[in-house]
Design a protein around this motif. Structure first.
Motif, PDB file in Angstrom:
ATOM      1  N   LYS A 191      44.383  51.243  36.199  1.00 39.02           N
ATOM      2  CA  LYS A 191      44.426  52.527  35.515  1.00 39.02           C
ATOM      3  C   LYS A 191      45.647  53.301  35.972  1.00 39.02           C
ATOM      4  CE  LYS A 191      42.505  56.050  33.197  1.00 39.02           C
ATOM      5  NZ  LYS A 191      42.302  56.042  31.749  1.00 39.02           N
ATOM      6  N   THR A 201      52.556  45.981  31.167  1.00 39.43           N
ATOM      7  CA  THR A 201      51.244  45.348  31.126  1.00 39.43           C
ATOM      8  C   THR A 201      50.809  44.986  32.535  1.00 39.43           C
ATOM      9  OG1 THR A 201      52.293  43.198  30.794  1.00 39.43           O
ATOM     10  CG2 THR A 201      51.616  44.402  28.826  1.00 39.43           C
ATOM     11  N   ALA A 202      49.492  44.749  32.713  1.00 40.89           N
ATOM     12  CA  ALA A 202      48.936  44.446  34.031  1.00 40.89           C
ATOM     13  C   ALA A 202      48.965  42.933  34.257  1.00 40.89           C
ATOM     14  CB  ALA A 202      47.512  44.982  34.140  1.00 40.89           C
ATOM     15  N   TRP A 252      47.268  37.659  33.160  1.00 41.10           N
ATOM     16  CA  TRP A 252      46.735  38.981  32.871  1.00 41.10           C
ATOM     17  C   TRP A 252      45.718  39.362  33.943  1.00 41.10           C
ATOM     18  CZ3 TRP A 252      47.681  43.110  30.101  1.00 41.10           C
ATOM     19  CH2 TRP A 252      46.660  44.014  29.818  1.00 41.10           C
ATOM     20  N   ASP A 253      45.839  40.567  34.483  1.00 35.86           N
ATOM     21  CA  ASP A 253      44.977  41.007  35.570  1.00 35.86           C
ATOM     22  C   ASP A 253      44.451  42.398  35.208  1.00 35.86           C
ATOM     23  OD1 ASP A 253      43.630  41.352  37.902  1.00 35.86           O
ATOM     24  OD2 ASP A 253      45.374  41.249  39.224  1.00 35.86           O
ATOM     25  N   PRO A 254      43.396  42.477  34.389  1.00 31.49           N
ATOM     26  CA  PRO A 254      42.939  43.767  33.864  1.00 31.49           C
ATOM     27  C   PRO A 254      42.226  44.604  34.918  1.00 31.49           C
ATOM     28  CG  PRO A 254      41.439  42.032  33.194  1.00 31.49           C
ATOM     29  CD  PRO A 254      42.585  41.349  33.895  1.00 31.49           C
ATOM     30  N   ASP A 300      44.954  49.519  31.727  1.00 31.10           N
ATOM     31  CA  ASP A 300      45.806  48.329  31.645  1.00 31.10           C
ATOM     32  C   ASP A 300      47.138  48.564  30.945  1.00 31.10           C
ATOM     33  OD1 ASP A 300      43.783  46.891  32.947  1.00 31.10           O
ATOM     34  OD2 ASP A 300      42.764  46.577  31.042  1.00 31.10           O
ATOM     35  N   GLY A 348      50.137  48.454  40.430  1.00 33.31           N
ATOM     36  CA  GLY A 348      49.669  47.390  39.565  1.00 33.31           C
ATOM     37  C   GLY A 348      49.329  46.140  40.344  1.00 33.31           C
TER      38      GLY A 348
END
Length: 461
Positions: A301, A288-289, A296-298, A311, A319
């Motif tokens: 890609k 996950t990012a 969370w850091d959306p 993400d 990332g």
């Protein structure tokens, strides 16, 4: 009918449902009063062990011993995943092989070295009886891989199920080397040493490879009626999953049992522990990012699969914390100090006060990582609620990517919406702090009182 009972026209029964009933749901033992069928199945377990041990004195101060053990356990589970023993009898077995070598050398009267090396291989295999593919029942279905009995679950009535785990195999070879030096010097009892582990996990699982058909009464308010009509409430299927994960861990320690005086003994120790994060040598892991702060850091890609949704990242991607490693980011500075004392205040042997404090780390278990490999394009899982084609044609108006080979493509198709189990690269090793306090006092020759307190706090479990 005239009695107010709801009836089903037999001409509308689903032919596949009728074939299932005639093949597996006609055992003897029907109770004429209740209409229930009672079935019994034998569940024997056999176990065989072989143990060989050898000792050799290289010289009077140097002793060598070796041990080899083999353990084989096999069981029969007639009702492994359902209620009909003739449908899918499972035969789980466990194979354990162990090699151990110990070398003990007395260097001087007060100096001892102990070396140990071992290899352990644990293999769990879930065998089963002869399997068939869903298309052999007349279901419009594309097989993928070796045949496995499909699952049929009729809520409140019966289950024909193997949970899709026929021929599941999981091997966990472990290698270990450790060495400890013991040295008695005056009032000090010193120990120094180190340890290395290599853990491997190799798994093959064909979970729900032939599909799972659930009937819960959502069409007729009766699950059995839904089954006879072929009205499926939920259809699930998943590809075979293969994975191989490796992790190395090491530690070094030093400790001193120091007899400060006749009344006081101190125990001092320090250990350093490190675990190389699990990484995949077969299959894959998704991340996950999340940034270094765990937030969370959306917006990221993956560069590995251009067709992948955002993400969900893979090893080698850039990332929030830079380049994604093979596994988790290592947990730094895992130093583990320990301290304790034993004190006799009067020195008469009637009162003892003890206290201790220590820090400890544990490994990140492989199961936490393995789930992060159950994502597209490595593993594909689908769920259809109330499929239009029912039991006969569950893929009517639905995507049918079988046989599934997306993982072989540099630009695979991702089917959305999708459920993804991904790993936060910031996952830390479990951390435990523990402390104790204990007081003992001899009141009379026959009476002793004791009060003790034990505390523990854990993080990152």
């Amino acid at each position: 009918n005239a009695n107010g009972q709801y009836m089903i026209d037999p001409t509308t029964y689903n032919p596949i449902a009728l074939k299932i009933v005639s093949t597996w749901l006609q055992p003897p033992g029907v109770n004429p009063t209740t209409g229930f069928i009672t079935t019994l199945g034998s569940a024997p377990t056999t176990n065989n062990q072989i143990l060989l041990k050898g000792d050799y004195n290289i010289k009077s101060s140097n002793k060598l011993n070796f041990m080899w053990m083999r353990d084989r356990t096999k069981a029969v589970s007639p009702f492994f995943g359902g209620t009909v023993p003739t449908y899918d009898t499972e035969t789980p077995s466990t194979h354990i092989t162990l090699y151990t070598l110990n070398d003990t050398q007395t260097i001087r009267a007060n100096l001892l070295n102990e070396f140990r090396a071992s290899y352990t291989r644990l293999l769990d295999v879930l065998g089963c009886n002869k399997q068939f593919s869903a298309d052999s029942l007349g279901i419009n279905y594309t097989p993928d891989g070796a045949p496995e009995n499909p699952d049929f679950s009729v809520a409140g009535y019966f289950g024909l199920s193997s949970v899709g785990l026929c021929n599941l195999s999981e091997g966990t070879p472990t290698r270990e080397v450790n060495d400890t030096v013991s040295w008695v010097k005056g009032k000090h009892d010193l120990k120094f040493g180190g340890q290395w582990f290599k853990n491997t996990n190799v798994i093959f699982a064909a979970y729900l490879a032939e599909g799972n058909f659930n009937f819960n009464g959502s069409f007729t308010n009766n699950a059995l009626a839904d089954f006879l009509l072929g009205d499926v409430s939920l259809y699930q299927r998943q590809t075979e999953g293969d994975g191989a994960l490796i992790s190395n861990e090491g530690s070094a320690f030093a400790e001193d049992n120091w007899k400060v005086s006749r009344k006081l003994t101190l125990n001092l120790g320090l250990r350093y522990f490190i675990q190389q994060p699990w990484y995949a040598t077969a299959g894959g892991i998704a991340f996950t990012a999340h940034g270094a702060d765990g937030q969370w850091d959306p917006g990221f890609k993956t560069s590995r699969f251009q067709s992948a949704p955002p993400d969900v990242l893979f090893p080698g991607d850039i990332g929030p914390r830079g380049r994604i490693p093979k596994g988790m980011y290592p947990t730094p500075n895992m130093f583990e100090p320990r301290i304790g004392f034993a004190w006799d205040p009067k020195g008469d042997g009637k009162t003892s006060i003890r206290a201790s404090y220590g820090m400890f780390h544990d490994i990140v278990v492989v199961d936490a990582i393995a789930q992060a490999g159950s994502v597209q394009p490595f593993v594909y899982r689908e769920k259809f609620n109330n499929p239009v084609g029912g039991l006969t044609n569950p893929y009517l108006n639905q995507p049918d990517p079988w046989p599934y080979t997306a993982y072989l493509s540099a630009n695979p198709t991702f089917f959305l919406p999708a459920t993804a189990a991904a790993l936060d690269g910031n996952t830390k090793n479990p951390f435990v702090q523990g402390w104790t306090f204990d007081v003992q006092h001899q009141v009379t020759e026959n009476w002793m009182v004791e009060a003790a307190y034990v505390g523990k706090v854990s993080d990152h479990l």
